[in-house]
Scaffold this active site. Structure first.
Site, PDB file in Angstrom:
ATOM      1  N   GLY A  10       0.890  -1.084  -0.187  1.00 44.92           N
ATOM      2  CA  GLY A  10       0.155  -0.105   0.321  1.00 44.92           C
ATOM      3  C   GLY A  10       0.820   1.259   0.213  1.00 44.92           C
ATOM      4  N   CYS A  11       0.404   1.833   0.779  1.00 46.90           N
ATOM      5  CA  CYS A  11       1.037   3.248   0.571  1.00 46.90           C
ATOM      6  C   CYS A  11       2.344   3.611   1.263  1.00 46.90           C
ATOM      7  CB  CYS A  11       0.353   4.760   1.304  1.00 46.90           C
ATOM      8  SG  CYS A  11       1.383   6.280   1.467  1.00 46.90           S
ATOM      9  N   PHE A  12       3.605   4.046   0.868  1.00 47.56           N
ATOM     10  CA  PHE A  12       4.846   3.594   1.368  1.00 47.56           C
ATOM     11  C   PHE A  12       4.864   4.655   2.258  1.00 47.56           C
ATOM     12  CE2 PHE A  12       6.572   6.445  -2.902  1.00 47.56           C
ATOM     13  CZ  PHE A  12       5.952   7.358  -2.616  1.00 47.56           C
ATOM     14  N   CYS A  14       2.850   4.407   5.311  1.00 43.17           N
ATOM     15  CA  CYS A  14       2.427   3.140   6.158  1.00 43.17           C
ATOM     16  C   CYS A  14       3.302   2.382   6.491  1.00 43.17           C
ATOM     17  CB  CYS A  14       1.396   3.199   5.710  1.00 43.17           C
ATOM     18  SG  CYS A  14      -0.042   3.607   6.058  1.00 43.17           S
TER      19      CYS A  14
END
EC number: 1.8.4.11
Length: 177
Positions: A10-12, A14
């Site tokens: 997912g979003c890096f 995070c």
């Protein structure tokens, strides 16, 4: 000895935040990998047309934490059962992927996935890709250590604390002070 693995979950921002909190991790760098576009940037990644995923390159001390432990943390702090999606982030750039430097890393990743699949950790099958790392591109500087620089950014406030809570709950001995 230092080793590295490249992970997309997912979003890096995070994934980076989780691994910056892990004992034995020496460096975490946000980047892009797995696509065909040379020298991608954030805008092109967000288009979903580059083939790249948002990833983090995790460098870790193998005398303090094993690759298996790194991967167990990775799988516990994102949803590896949803293809091309983490929460509200949708697209191939948010796919769950382990990008390996060697056959040994691929074997370890497959073994961890098999164990998690067989022990019923997840209700649905794990769809995480395990692939050879091809090209890796460091993300722009403003993405590095993003949550620590932007602790009140609304997306981060909503998305990152639950992941850090899972880290502390399931891996209390691996959380750095």
């Amino acid at each position: 000895m230092l080793d590295t693995i490249v992970l997309g979950g997912g979003c890096f921002w995070c994934v980076e935040s989780v691994f910056l909190s892990v004992v034995g991790v020496k460096e975490v760098e946000s980047g892009y990998a797995g696509g065909n576009t040379k020298n991608p940037d954030y805008r092109s990644i967000c288009s979903g047309k580059t083939g790249h995923a948002e990833v983090v390159k995790v460098s870790f001390d193998t005398e303090k934490i094993s690759l298996s432990q790194i991967l167990e943390i990775f799988f516990a702090t994102h949803d590896p059962t949803t293809p091309n999606r983490q929460g509200n982030d949708v697209g191939t750039q948010y796919r769950s992927v382990v990008m390996c430097h060697s056959q040994e890393q691929k074997d370890i990743a497959q073994e961890v996935i098999s164990t998690l699949g067989n022990n019923g950790t997840f209700e649905n099958p794990i769809v995480t890709e395990v692939v050879d790392l091809k090209d890796y591109y460091r993300a722009e500087e403003y993405h590095q250590n993003y949550f620590n620089k932007n602790p009140y950014q609304p997306y981060c406030v909503f998305s990152i604390p639950p992941k850090l809570q899972k880290l502390k709950k399931y891996f209390p001995d691996q959380v750095s002070a």
